[in-house]
Design a protein around this motif. Sequence first.
Motif, PDB file in Angstrom:
ATOM      1  N   CYS A 106       0.849  -1.205   0.000  1.00 23.41           N
ATOM      2  CA  CYS A 106       0.000   0.000   0.000  1.00 23.41           C
ATOM      3  C   CYS A 106       0.876   1.244   0.000  1.00 23.41           C
ATOM      4  O   CYS A 106       1.099   1.886   1.031  1.00 23.41           O
ATOM      5  N   ASP A 125      -1.281   0.378   6.656  1.00 22.92           N
ATOM      6  CA  ASP A 125      -1.240   1.150   7.900  1.00 22.92           C
ATOM      7  C   ASP A 125      -2.479   2.044   7.940  1.00 22.92           C
ATOM      8  O   ASP A 125      -2.582   3.018   7.186  1.00 22.92           O
ATOM      9  N   ALA A 126      -3.407   1.693   8.794  1.00 21.12           N
ATOM     10  CA  ALA A 126      -4.695   2.410   8.848  1.00 21.12           C
ATOM     11  C   ALA A 126      -4.527   3.877   9.233  1.00 21.12           C
ATOM     12  O   ALA A 126      -5.409   4.698   8.969  1.00 21.12           O
ATOM     13  N   ARG A 127      -3.380   4.221   9.858  1.00 24.82           N
ATOM     14  CA  ARG A 127      -3.159   5.614  10.265  1.00 24.82           C
ATOM     15  C   ARG A 127      -2.677   6.484   9.111  1.00 24.82           C
ATOM     16  O   ARG A 127      -2.595   7.706   9.229  1.00 24.82           O
ATOM     17  N   ASN A 128      -2.352   5.838   7.998  1.00 24.70           N
ATOM     18  CA  ASN A 128      -1.766   6.538   6.862  1.00 24.70           C
ATOM     19  C   ASN A 128      -2.839   6.788   5.800  1.00 24.70           C
ATOM     20  O   ASN A 128      -3.377   5.857   5.199  1.00 24.70           O
ATOM     21  N   ASN A 129      -3.153   8.062   5.561  1.00 28.79           N
ATOM     22  CA  ASN A 129      -4.186   8.406   4.579  1.00 28.79           C
ATOM     23  C   ASN A 129      -3.836   7.927   3.168  1.00 28.79           C
ATOM     24  O   ASN A 129      -4.715   7.527   2.403  1.00 28.79           O
ATOM     25  N   LEU A 130      -2.536   7.967   2.839  1.00 26.69           N
ATOM     26  CA  LEU A 130      -2.097   7.533   1.514  1.00 26.69           C
ATOM     27  C   LEU A 130      -2.384   6.040   1.323  1.00 26.69           C
ATOM     28  O   LEU A 130      -2.833   5.615   0.248  1.00 26.69           O
ATOM     29  N   GLN A 166      -4.752   4.265   2.616  1.00 28.88           N
ATOM     30  CA  GLN A 166      -6.181   4.091   2.370  1.00 28.88           C
ATOM     31  C   GLN A 166      -6.546   4.515   0.947  1.00 28.88           C
ATOM     32  O   GLN A 166      -7.384   3.879   0.287  1.00 28.88           O
ATOM     33  N   GLN A 167      -5.877   5.559   0.450  1.00 30.62           N
ATOM     34  CA  GLN A 167      -6.116   6.017  -0.925  1.00 30.62           C
ATOM     35  C   GLN A 167      -5.695   4.956  -1.939  1.00 30.62           C
ATOM     36  O   GLN A 167      -6.373   4.711  -2.942  1.00 30.62           O
ATOM     37  N   ASN A 183      -8.285   2.230  -2.013  1.00 34.22           N
ATOM     38  CA  ASN A 183      -9.452   2.673  -2.781  1.00 34.22           C
ATOM     39  C   ASN A 183      -9.186   2.645  -4.286  1.00 34.22           C
ATOM     40  O   ASN A 183     -10.031   2.210  -5.080  1.00 34.22           O
TER      41      ASN A 183
END
Length: 263
Positions: A154, A191-196, A198-199, A202
């Motif tokens: 990710c 890493d759920a704390r990392n916005n990137l 999650q992007q 998606n």
Amino acid sequence: MFERNRVITIANQKGGVGKTTTAINLATALAAIGERVLIIDLDPQGNASTGLGIDRRDRKLSSYDLLMGYNSIAETALETAVPNLHIVPSTMDLLGFEMEISQASDRAFKLRSALSGDDAFVYSYILLDCPPSFNLLTMNAMAAAHSILVPLQCEFFALEGLSQLLETVDQVRRSINPSLDIQGIVLTMFDARNNLAQQVVNDVRTHLGEKVYHTLIPRNVRVSEAPSYGKPAILYDLKCAGSQAYLQLASEVIQRERRRKAA
């Protein structure tokens, strides 16, 4: 192609994406729920062999001997500490494989030939752990496999690397293995704390839909520590988040196989 078992190549041309970690822990999880599983370590570095506690001194025969046709699966496969899980270990001899057979007309089909014997069919799953590059070893794995499972980290450049790999799979389909399928994309080091991160999840799901497994493999210290003890994470710390994720992934793999057979 033989279908009495399921041969899955675990590959990504990019290194450091959790490929070998996925091979070891997915194999362990499948074995834990009663499947007979074989890993064939096709990486000269031999990390899958080391991660399953196979000492280099015990690797008298290896995947090199299997590929060259000197020895069979029954002769090269070693037991591991995990019941139902065997491994054909790797040695540095693999470094010479490409040079030795580069002129052979069947150079892409050495592994397929090795997997056509009856000793391959005692296993319900055979996982092929590839080196982090597209070379003759990876080509042999793709030629021998029913499907390819792609671990994808990710991170920002994930989709770029994935598109290159999917192009390679298309080339293999056109040239040497028309039935090669995408088993699935497994997202690793999440890493759920990392916005990137999650992007990336998606974006990959948007582009590839159902090909992406629901399970996310988290970035996990216990999973990283396990190989240094010669154990899969599932044996090292069953309750850690990484181990639980690989058990979930194994369940998803089996569910997909059931749906495929029923179709």
